[in-house]
Write a protein that holds these residues in place. Structure first.
Motif, PDB file in Angstrom:
ATOM      1  N   ASP A  31       0.835  -1.202   0.000  1.00 55.23           N
ATOM      2  CA  ASP A  31       0.000   0.000   0.000  1.00 55.23           C
ATOM      3  C   ASP A  31       0.870   1.253   0.000  1.00 55.23           C
ATOM      4  OD1 ASP A  31      -2.407   1.416  -0.017  1.00 55.23           O
ATOM      5  OD2 ASP A  31      -2.592   1.384   2.162  1.00 55.23           O
ATOM      6  N   ARG A  39      -6.611  -0.942  -1.347  1.00 53.89           N
ATOM      7  CA  ARG A  39      -7.944  -1.565  -1.337  1.00 53.89           C
ATOM      8  C   ARG A  39      -8.792  -1.018  -2.478  1.00 53.89           C
ATOM      9  NH1 ARG A  39     -10.093  -0.865   4.643  1.00 53.89           N
ATOM     10  NH2 ARG A  39     -10.752   0.997   3.578  1.00 53.89           N
ATOM     11  N   GLU A  40      -8.743   0.289  -2.688  1.00 56.92           N
ATOM     12  CA  GLU A  40      -9.519   0.898  -3.764  1.00 56.92           C
ATOM     13  C   GLU A  40      -8.950   0.549  -5.131  1.00 56.92           C
ATOM     14  OE1 GLU A  40      -9.868   5.067  -2.958  1.00 56.92           O
ATOM     15  OE2 GLU A  40     -10.770   4.702  -0.996  1.00 56.92           O
ATOM     16  N   ILE A  42      -7.458  -2.123  -6.092  1.00 59.45           N
ATOM     17  CA  ILE A  42      -7.765  -3.500  -6.490  1.00 59.45           C
ATOM     18  C   ILE A  42      -9.266  -3.762  -6.531  1.00 59.45           C
ATOM     19  CG2 ILE A  42      -7.504  -5.936  -5.852  1.00 59.45           C
ATOM     20  CD1 ILE A  42      -4.745  -5.156  -4.681  1.00 59.45           C
ATOM     21  N   TRP A  43      -9.984  -3.451  -5.463  1.00 63.00           N
ATOM     22  CA  TRP A  43     -11.383  -3.872  -5.358  1.00 63.00           C
ATOM     23  C   TRP A  43     -12.375  -2.912  -6.005  1.00 63.00           C
ATOM     24  CZ3 TRP A  43      -7.762  -5.545  -1.906  1.00 63.00           C
ATOM     25  CH2 TRP A  43      -7.735  -6.936  -1.700  1.00 63.00           C
ATOM     26  N   ILE A  44     -11.991  -1.650  -6.185  1.00 60.62           N
ATOM     27  CA  ILE A  44     -12.912  -0.696  -6.814  1.00 60.62           C
ATOM     28  C   ILE A  44     -12.453  -0.370  -8.238  1.00 60.62           C
ATOM     29  CG2 ILE A  44     -13.850   1.653  -6.703  1.00 60.62           C
ATOM     30  CD1 ILE A  44     -13.711   1.346  -3.621  1.00 60.62           C
ATOM     31  N   ASP A  45     -11.165   0.043  -8.379  1.00 59.30           N
ATOM     32  CA  ASP A  45     -10.644   0.405  -9.700  1.00 59.30           C
ATOM     33  C   ASP A  45     -10.242  -0.815 -10.526  1.00 59.30           C
ATOM     34  OD1 ASP A  45     -10.990   2.997  -8.831  1.00 59.30           O
ATOM     35  OD2 ASP A  45      -8.886   3.262  -8.261  1.00 59.30           O
ATOM     36  N   ARG A  46     -10.149  -1.959  -9.874  1.00 62.56           N
ATOM     37  CA  ARG A  46      -9.821  -3.237 -10.539  1.00 62.56           C
ATOM     38  C   ARG A  46      -8.468  -3.207 -11.253  1.00 62.56           C
ATOM     39  NH1 ARG A  46     -14.360  -6.821 -11.358  1.00 62.56           N
ATOM     40  NH2 ARG A  46     -16.117  -5.984 -10.219  1.00 62.56           N
ATOM     41  N   SER A  47      -7.474  -2.651 -10.604  1.00 60.89           N
ATOM     42  CA  SER A  47      -6.127  -2.604 -11.174  1.00 60.89           C
ATOM     43  C   SER A  47      -5.491  -3.987 -11.096  1.00 60.89           C
ATOM     44  CB  SER A  47      -5.254  -1.589 -10.421  1.00 60.89           C
ATOM     45  OG  SER A  47      -3.913  -1.710 -10.836  1.00 60.89           O
ATOM     46  N   SER A  48      -5.342  -4.617 -12.256  1.00 67.55           N
ATOM     47  CA  SER A  48      -4.709  -5.936 -12.276  1.00 67.55           C
ATOM     48  C   SER A  48      -3.225  -5.836 -11.934  1.00 67.55           C
ATOM     49  CB  SER A  48      -4.903  -6.607 -13.638  1.00 67.55           C
ATOM     50  OG  SER A  48      -4.324  -5.837 -14.667  1.00 67.55           O
ATOM     51  N   ALA A  51      -3.075  -5.773  -8.174  1.00 68.18           N
ATOM     52  CA  ALA A  51      -3.480  -7.094  -7.690  1.00 68.18           C
ATOM     53  C   ALA A  51      -2.357  -8.111  -7.870  1.00 68.18           C
ATOM     54  CB  ALA A  51      -4.741  -7.551  -8.416  1.00 68.18           C
ATOM     55  N   SER A 116      -5.091   1.207 -14.300  1.00 72.95           N
ATOM     56  CA  SER A 116      -6.128   0.186 -14.478  1.00 72.95           C
ATOM     57  C   SER A 116      -5.823  -0.713 -15.673  1.00 72.95           C
ATOM     58  CB  SER A 116      -7.504   0.839 -14.638  1.00 72.95           C
ATOM     59  OG  SER A 116      -7.491   1.730 -15.734  1.00 72.95           O
TER      60      SER A 116
END
Length: 141
Positions: A31, A39-40, A42-48, A51, A116
């Motif tokens: 982080d 957290r945002e 990966i889980w919201i913006d879906r940055s592979s 992740a 992203s």
């Protein structure tokens, strides 16, 4: 025999808690290495990218904890201490590998991890994190 079972179960819980705590420290370190909140990302913006970096970090820490426990001293206290010590060393080396790779390559890796769109650099960074963890694993055994 029942006493051995209870002792083993208790030690499993303690080692498990130590491993999960080390993985939480690893999460915090990743982080800090990436801009924004992980957290945002990966889980919201879906940055592979983020992740993949976090997954390599968590698997690397788990490998270190596994190796430290597997090769643990006969004494529970020494085994637990070595698990925590080698886990923290591994996390530090993973962060160091990130900064070295950031220094050697163009751009800012933290920013690339936050994007992203998938970026090939994420695979390299993930490999360096996991590679640093494997080096620690080899030093343990």
């Amino acid at each position: 025999m029942f006493e051995d079972l209870i002792t083993g179960a208790w030690q499993s819980v303690v080692f498990g808690m130590a491993g999960i705590a080390l993985m939480a420290v690893g999460f915090v370190v990743v982080d800090l290495l990436t801009p924004g909140r992980l957290r945002e990302l990966i889980w919201i913006d879906r940055s592979s990218n983020a992740a993949l970096l976090l997954a390599a970090n968590q698997l690397g820490i788990a490998a270190i904890v596994f190796t430290a426990i597997f090769t643990s001293y006969g004494e529970f206290g020494k085994g637990l201490a070595s698990t925590v010590l080698f886990g923290l060393i591994g996390i530090g080396l993973m962060a160091g590998a990130f900064y070295l790779l950031d220094w050697l390559t163009p751009g800012k890796l933290g920013e690339l991890m936050a994007e992203s769109e998938p970026h090939p650099a994420a695979k390299v960074v993930a490999a360096s994190h996991f590679g640093a963890a494997l080096i620690v694993c080899a030093c343990i055994s």
